[in-house]
Design an enzyme around this catalytic site. Structure first.
Site, PDB file in Angstrom:
ATOM      1  N   GLY A  71      22.354 -39.201   6.524  1.00 40.99           N
ATOM      2  CA  GLY A  71      21.989 -40.047   5.400  1.00 40.99           C
ATOM      3  C   GLY A  71      20.876 -41.024   5.707  1.00 40.99           C
ATOM      4  O   GLY A  71      20.011 -41.287   4.861  1.00 40.99           O
ATOM      5  N   ALA A 199      26.777 -35.271   4.767  1.00 47.72           N
ATOM      6  CA  ALA A 199      27.892 -34.328   4.843  1.00 47.72           C
ATOM      7  C   ALA A 199      29.200 -34.971   5.278  1.00 47.72           C
ATOM      8  O   ALA A 199      30.270 -34.602   4.791  1.00 47.72           O
ATOM      9  CB  ALA A 199      27.540 -33.190   5.806  1.00 47.72           C
ATOM     10  N   HIS A 200      29.154 -35.923   6.202  1.00 46.75           N
ATOM     11  CA  HIS A 200      30.404 -36.399   6.796  1.00 46.75           C
ATOM     12  C   HIS A 200      31.194 -37.331   5.888  1.00 46.75           C
ATOM     13  O   HIS A 200      32.286 -37.758   6.233  1.00 46.75           O
ATOM     14  CB  HIS A 200      30.149 -37.050   8.162  1.00 46.75           C
ATOM     15  CG  HIS A 200      29.569 -38.427   8.107  1.00 46.75           C
ATOM     16  ND1 HIS A 200      30.317 -39.549   8.363  1.00 46.75           N
ATOM     17  CD2 HIS A 200      28.317 -38.851   7.858  1.00 46.75           C
ATOM     18  CE1 HIS A 200      29.541 -40.619   8.276  1.00 46.75           C
ATOM     19  NE2 HIS A 200      28.323 -40.216   7.973  1.00 46.75           N
ATOM     20  N   THR A 237      13.512 -26.914  14.223  1.00 46.74           N
ATOM     21  CA  THR A 237      14.487 -25.865  13.925  1.00 46.74           C
ATOM     22  C   THR A 237      15.722 -26.457  13.269  1.00 46.74           C
ATOM     23  O   THR A 237      16.278 -27.455  13.744  1.00 46.74           O
ATOM     24  CB  THR A 237      14.895 -25.134  15.218  1.00 46.74           C
ATOM     25  OG1 THR A 237      13.729 -24.576  15.821  1.00 46.74           O
ATOM     26  CG2 THR A 237      15.907 -24.041  14.930  1.00 46.74           C
ATOM     27  N   CYS A 326      28.109 -49.357  10.222  1.00 45.68           N
ATOM     28  CA  CYS A 326      26.788 -49.096  10.803  1.00 45.68           C
ATOM     29  C   CYS A 326      26.379 -50.139  11.832  1.00 45.68           C
ATOM     30  O   CYS A 326      25.207 -50.393  12.037  1.00 45.68           O
ATOM     31  CB  CYS A 326      25.742 -49.042   9.694  1.00 45.68           C
ATOM     32  SG  CYS A 326      26.073 -47.746   8.490  1.00 45.68           S
TER      33      CYS A 326
END
Length: 387
Positions: A71, A199-200, A237, A326
């Site tokens: 994020g 995603a988490h 990648t 954070c």
């Protein structure tokens, strides 16, 4: 030792088994997703299936999904000077609400002298009158407004903000990381230009996120330059396994969002929790007069110290937090509550409880039992009605 109760879902969620299975399958692949041979095409298929899932979940086109390392990178990528809608002028300045995530408050690639802040109300939602005043004068602005606050859970009036911003020729970015999977939304209903996800927060792996553009949005300059991966928006990648896990997690939450069953269940748990907390004299539940995420409760009692309370809950077998996750384990005063107009007594003592798909009534009851004991000890309230 009895099983612990996890009430810090806004910080991160457990990994869904669907995501774990997808990642396990991807780890067995040998090919580079940019290679044209069969092994490469197989790896590419995992990435593109995930791109399709993410796009479909919020009504976007797959070609407009850019995968990132999470994020924070997604927000930094989104905050690009020169960003513009198809028919608009390029943004020359950035306006952010005072309660944004730290990665947005940092301003991305905008210079400090071109960043402005828009205040919020005491209920924790952006002041739309202040927003209208801020976007009208001057060059076109990129405005960044989160969909739901990670500390209070307050849902922001994004659709109204979008109308204000677009009427002034600006462009709107929405950090939907905390809201995704908890409340239904899509690009069209919000009327925004770009959205960031992680995603988490939905049961996917840590370390993967995405920027999703509305069709026609241009000017997203790469943070990482080199190869042409992610349609030229991000070199390097792709993390095939993490992206596959992200896509699987998105597919897993889609049914819940369509049926609204998990949202209703969480709302019932939230009511149970907050009714119990209100038995403590002088308890304050922040943003309780506005629409909030159904899983989030930020509360305090005058005199409470957040660090002591978090440790006390932890010793009782319950994982909670003091707000944003954070700060590398540090318990800090809440800048969100500061922006809402609360003084140090409140901003230094707020505790966040956040729930998820496996939270039960028994978990909430155990949390309330632990709180009653802590309140009696930490607030010297023995003899007061904290039952």
């Amino acid at each position: 030792m009895p099983d612990r109760v996890y009430l810090d879902w806004n910080a991160t969620t457990p990994l869904r088994h669907e995501a774990r299975e997808a990642m396990t399958s991807a780890w067995d692949l040998v090919g580079n997703p940019s290679s044209v041979h069969a092994e490469g095409r197989q790896a590419r298929r995992f990435v593109e299936n995930a791109r399709q899932a993410v796009a479909g979940a919020i009504g976007a086109l797959p070609r407009n999904v850019i995968f990132t390392s999470g994020g924070t990178e997604a927000n930094a990528l989104a905050l690009s000077p020169g960003l513009r809608a198809a028919s608009g002028r390029a943004a020359e300045r950035l306006l952010v609400s005072a309660i944004e995530h730290a990665s947005v408050l940092a301003g991305g690639r905008f210079g400090r002298d071109s960043i402005g802040t828009v205040g919020v109300t005491r209920s924790g939602v952006i002041d739309l009158d202040r927003l209208a005043a801020a976007v009208q004068p001057g060059p076109p602005a990129l405005v960044s407004l989160m969909l739901a606050n990670n500390e209070t859970g307050a849902v922001q009036p994004v659709a109204q903000a979008a109308e204000i911003v677009h009427a002034a020729g600006g462009i709107l970015h929405v950090d939907a990381i905390q809201a995704f999977g908890k409340i239904p939304f899509n690009l069209k209903s919000l009327g925004v230009d770009l959205i960031t996800l992680s995603a988490h927060k939905i049961g996917g792996p840590k370390g993967v996120g995405a920027v999703i553009l509305a069709d026609g949005v241009q000017g997203v300059a790469p943070l990482l330059r080199g190869g042409g991966q992610e349609l030229g928006h991000r070199a390097g990648t792709e993390n095939v396994a993490a992206i596959a896990g992200f896509g699987a997690a998105v597919e897993a939450i889609s049914g819940d969002l369509d049926s609204n069953t998990n949202t209703c269940r969480l709302a019932a748990l939230q009511n149970r929790l907050e009714n119990g907390l209100r038995q403590t004299p002088d308890v304050v539940i922040f943003a309780d007069k506005v629409t909030r995420l159904p899983n989030t409760t930020l509360f305090t009692v005058p005199g409470l110290k957040a660090e002591t309370a978090v440790i006390g809950f932890d010793l009782a077998g319950i994982a909670v937090s003091s707000g944003s996750a954070c700060s590398s384990g540090k318990v800090q005063r809440s800048y969100v509550l500061d922006a809402m107009g609360f003084g140090a007594e409140f901003a230094s003592g707020a505790v966040r409880l956040s729930m998820g798909w496996s939270t039960t009534d028994a978990d909430i009851d155990r949390c309330l039992e632990a709180w009653r004991k802590l309140a009696g000890t930490l607030l010297n309230t023995e003899g007061r009605n904290t039952a």
